[in-house]
Write an enzyme that holds these catalytic residues in place. Structure first.
Site: not given
Length: 135
Positions: A45, A56
């Site tokens: 983040e 992913e």
């Protein structure tokens, strides 16, 4: 170790490295490439939301940097989402995975307790963008 177990273990280990100080929603992903190598990634983040990236996406980047070009299997470990449902890849990641995976590629999603469910790329992204059939 079977590929299923190896992918799960790699995704669990990647999840432990997630940088999620804003949501506290830690995700790990692992993908197998065409040679059987496993590549893992975690979500990262950023304070300038939504400028972070998904687990992913990190795993795909590791695969490409290692010379892999085709995803043959995917594992994702994340907390369950409201209603107790498994957390499947977001729409953007479904498209990113589809860029390197076939419609029959298995995507297995795990809860932290090891419970899991499996999907095919075609079921997760039935009408994804593709250059296939383009003239």
């Amino acid at each position: 170790m079977a590929l299923f177990d190896e992918l799960h273990a790699a995704a669990v280990a990647a999840r432990a490295k997630a940088h999620a100080p804003y949501s506290n929603f830690h995700v790990g992903a692992a993908i197998a490439d065409e040679t059987g190598r496993v590549h893992a990634g975690c979500n990262i983040e950023n304070a300038a939301y939504p400028e972070g990236w998904c687990a992913e996406t990190s795993a795909i980047a590791h695969m490409i940097m290692a010379g892999g070009r085709t995803i043959t299997a995917v594992a994702v470990v994340a907390p369950r989402i409201p209603g107790g449902r498994f957390c499947t890849p977001c729409g953007g990641c479904r498209q990113r995975l589809a860029e390197f995976a076939g419609p029959d590629t298995t995507v297995t999603v795990f809860a932290p307790d090891g419970a899991h469910a499996s999907f095919t790329m075609a079921s997760l992204l039935p009408e994804g963008f593709s250059l296939e059939g383009r003239e």
